[in-house]
Design a protein around this motif. Structure first.
Motif, short mmCIF file in Angstrom:
data_model
loop_
_atom_site.label_atom_id
_atom_site.label_comp_id
_atom_site.label_asym_id
_atom_site.label_seq_id
_atom_site.Cartn_x
_atom_site.Cartn_y
_atom_site.Cartn_z
N SER A 91 17.78 22.65 10.77
CA SER A 91 17.78 23.50 11.94
C SER A 91 17.48 22.68 13.17
O SER A 91 17.24 21.50 13.13
N ASP A 92 17.41 23.38 14.31
CA ASP A 92 17.19 22.70 15.57
C ASP A 92 15.73 22.63 15.95
O ASP A 92 15.40 22.27 17.07
N THR A 93 14.82 22.95 15.03
CA THR A 93 13.42 23.07 15.41
C THR A 93 12.50 22.12 14.68
O THR A 93 11.29 22.25 14.77
N GLU A 94 13.07 21.16 13.90
CA GLU A 94 12.17 20.27 13.20
C GLU A 94 11.40 19.43 14.19
O GLU A 94 11.92 19.04 15.21
N SER A 95 10.16 19.15 13.89
CA SER A 95 9.33 18.42 14.85
C SER A 95 8.56 17.29 14.23
O SER A 95 7.84 16.60 14.91
N THR A 96 8.68 17.09 12.91
CA THR A 96 7.95 16.01 12.27
C THR A 96 8.82 15.38 11.21
O THR A 96 9.50 16.07 10.48
N THR A 97 8.81 14.05 11.11
CA THR A 97 9.57 13.34 10.10
C THR A 97 8.69 12.29 9.46
O THR A 97 7.57 12.07 9.87
N GLU A 98 9.26 11.65 8.45
CA GLU A 98 8.52 10.60 7.75
C GLU A 98 8.03 9.52 8.68
O GLU A 98 6.98 8.93 8.46
N GLY A 99 8.78 9.24 9.78
CA GLY A 99 8.38 8.15 10.65
C GLY A 99 7.33 8.50 11.66
O GLY A 99 6.75 7.63 12.27
N ASP A 100 7.07 9.83 11.90
CA ASP A 100 6.12 10.15 12.94
C ASP A 100 4.96 10.99 12.45
O ASP A 100 4.22 11.55 13.24
N THR A 101 4.74 11.07 11.13
CA THR A 101 3.72 11.95 10.59
C THR A 101 2.32 11.42 10.79
O THR A 101 1.36 12.15 10.55
N PRO A 104 0.82 -1.22 0.00
CA PRO A 104 0.00 0.00 0.00
C PRO A 104 0.85 1.27 0.00
O PRO A 104 0.46 2.27 -0.60
N MET A 105 1.99 1.22 0.68
CA MET A 105 2.88 2.38 0.67
C MET A 105 3.34 2.70 -0.75
O MET A 105 3.31 3.85 -1.19
N GLY A 106 3.78 1.68 -1.48
CA GLY A 106 4.25 1.90 -2.84
C GLY A 106 3.16 2.39 -3.76
O GLY A 106 3.37 3.29 -4.59
N VAL A 107 1.95 1.82 -3.62
CA VAL A 107 0.84 2.23 -4.48
C VAL A 107 0.45 3.67 -4.21
O VAL A 107 0.30 4.48 -5.14
N SER A 108 0.25 4.02 -2.93
CA SER A 108 -0.15 5.39 -2.60
C SER A 108 0.95 6.39 -2.94
O SER A 108 0.68 7.52 -3.34
N TRP A 109 2.19 5.98 -2.80
CA TRP A 109 3.32 6.83 -3.16
C TRP A 109 3.23 7.19 -4.65
O TRP A 109 3.28 8.37 -5.02
N ASN A 114 -0.98 2.86 8.03
CA ASN A 114 0.33 3.51 8.05
C ASN A 114 1.04 3.41 6.71
O ASN A 114 1.74 4.34 6.30
N GLY A 115 0.88 2.28 6.01
CA GLY A 115 1.48 2.15 4.69
C GLY A 115 0.91 3.17 3.71
O GLY A 115 1.66 3.85 3.00
N ILE A 116 -0.41 3.28 3.68
CA ILE A 116 -1.05 4.24 2.77
C ILE A 116 -0.66 5.68 3.13
O ILE A 116 -0.33 6.49 2.26
N PHE A 117 -0.67 5.98 4.43
CA PHE A 117 -0.37 7.34 4.87
C PHE A 117 1.07 7.73 4.56
O PHE A 117 1.34 8.80 4.00
N LEU A 118 2.01 6.87 4.94
CA LEU A 118 3.42 7.20 4.69
C LEU A 118 3.73 7.26 3.21
O LEU A 118 4.55 8.09 2.76
N GLY A 119 3.09 6.40 2.41
CA GLY A 119 3.29 6.47 0.97
C GLY A 119 2.75 7.76 0.39
O GLY A 119 3.39 8.38 -0.48
N ALA A 120 1.58 8.20 0.87
CA ALA A 120 1.00 9.46 0.39
C ALA A 120 1.89 10.64 0.77
O ALA A 120 2.09 11.57 -0.03
N VAL A 121 2.41 10.62 1.99
CA VAL A 121 3.31 11.69 2.43
C VAL A 121 4.55 11.74 1.54
O VAL A 121 4.96 12.82 1.08
N SER A 122 5.14 10.59 1.29
CA SER A 122 6.35 10.55 0.46
C SER A 122 6.05 11.04 -0.96
O SER A 122 6.81 11.85 -1.52
N GLY A 123 4.95 10.57 -1.53
CA GLY A 123 4.60 11.00 -2.87
C GLY A 123 4.33 12.48 -2.95
O GLY A 123 4.73 13.15 -3.92
N TYR A 124 3.67 13.03 -1.94
CA TYR A 124 3.35 14.46 -1.96
C TYR A 124 4.62 15.31 -1.87
O TYR A 124 4.79 16.27 -2.63
#
Length: 362
Positions: free
Chosen positions: A157-167, A118-123, A220-230
């Motif tokens: 920078s020192d202020t990032e608060s969101t990454t691919e793993g916690d979105t 699902p990650m690959g498809v949504s990506w 999580n697969g669909i969500f993380l794939g969509a984030v990466s693709g976007y």
């Protein structure tokens, strides 16, 4: 066979087992040679069967007590917990966890299918049709990604608060201000809490006949794939991929490992075999917990990499090289770590399976 002939035939094996227990006193069964573990396993199963025979035929309390004592001592040796120390923890991560993972790899492969496909498809879909991203990703997240990974974003920078793993979690508060080290440590704590939470959710929801685990992996697969693709569709692919490639090796693999452990729980309930569902869950659940624990350890490593290495100001080429090396390390670790003791592990697992009728005393 009468009582006298039975005792005469079986007594040598009882004495042999008793001698084995005396010689192994104070030792860990896992440190014995594989042939001795095999002998111990076979004798324990046979004597357990002898005890059941004597009980069913009422051949005397004294004999029953003697064999019951042997069986109890044998079980204590087999299931005795070694002292909790750094050496035991290292043994678990270096050999026990990857060995147990390989023994149940089918569940991991199913989890990979439910997560990475699902990650690959949504990506691919979102990368080619960015307008579809809003159907999966909240608007505030999309704005945050544009800021974080854009050309003038604060990725390093020192202020990032969101990454691919916690979105897929709720929007996090910025870590407390302070020195660079303090901020990195605060981010590491946040990532550990968030990432381990995802894995535990994948694992624990397995008790819902595995349905909860399947849903969590798909979501999580669909969500993380969509984030990466976007993010890539907005022209920020190089910054994004160079950021996630390193910690993604441990993080994404660990989520699939935890998902596989959750599927083990679900399968134990759905297909208990000749055991009750509770007994099946107890037996398979112990292995599933150990696998989930290994996944949690991998996520701690991923959080450290994500906090201290991923946002560091190094050339992207260096990050790609390091990230590729980490993916290779994860593969080699799960494939080969503890391989030299796999046969011993199979012997220990087989000793917990009751012997079938006709297998004893051949």
């Amino acid at each position: 066979m009468n009582k006298h002939k039975f005792i005469q035939k079986r007594r040598p094996q009882w004495k042999k087992f008793e001698l084995f227990l005396k010689e192994s006193s104070g030792k860990s069964l896992s440190k014995l040679p594989a042939d001795k573990i095999s002998t111990f396993s076979q004798l324990l199963r046979e004597i357990s069967h002898d005890l059941a025979t004597i009980r069913s035929r009422g051949w005397g309390h004294e004999l029953m007590s003697y064999l019951n004592d042997l069986v109890a001592r044998g079980h204590n040796l087999f299931y005795s917990a070694p002292p909790t120390n750094f050496g035991r923890f290292y043994q678990y991560l270096a050999a026990d966890f990857p060995r147990l993972f390989r023994a149940n790899i089918g569940y991991f492969l199913i989890a990979c299918l439910l997560f990475f496909l699902p990650m690959g498809v949504s990506w691919c879909v979102v990368q080619n049709n960015p307008d579809l991203a809003s159907r999966v990703i909240p608007e505030e997240y999309m704005t945050q990604f544009d800021h974080m990974y854009g050309e003038e974003g604060g990725l390093n920078s020192d202020t990032e608060s969101t990454t691919e793993g916690d979105t897929n979690s709720e929007e996090a508060e910025d870590p407390a201000t302070g020195t660079f080290g303090d901020q990195r440590a605060a981010m590491a704590g946040f990532y550990i809490n968030n990432n381990v939470g995802i894995a535990l959710k994948c694992f624990a929801l397995g008790v819902l006949l595995g349905i909860g685990t399947v849903y969590t992996l798909l979501f999580n697969g669909i969500f993380l794939g969509a984030v990466s693709g976007y993010i890539i569709s907005q022209g920020n692919g190089d910054r994004f991929l160079s950021f996630v490639i390193s910690h993604g090796s441990f993080e994404l693999t660990a989520i699939a490992v935890a998902g596989g452990a959750g599927l083990m729980l679900g399968n134990a309930i759905i297909h208990p075999g000749q055991r009750t569902r509770f007994q099946s869950l107890q037996l398979r659940g112990l292995e599933a917990v150990q696998i989930a624990g290994g996944a949690a350890a991998m996520l701690v490593i991923a959080a450290m990499i994500e906090a201290f290495w991923s946002p560091a100001d190094f050339p992207n080429e260096v990050k790609y090289a390091v990230g590729s090396g980490l993916w290779l390390i994860v593969f080699l670790y799960l494939t080969f770590a503890g391989l030299q003791t796999d046969s011993r592990f199979r012997l220990r697992r087989s000793s917990t399976t009751p012997p079938q009728e006709g297998d004893q005393h051949r």
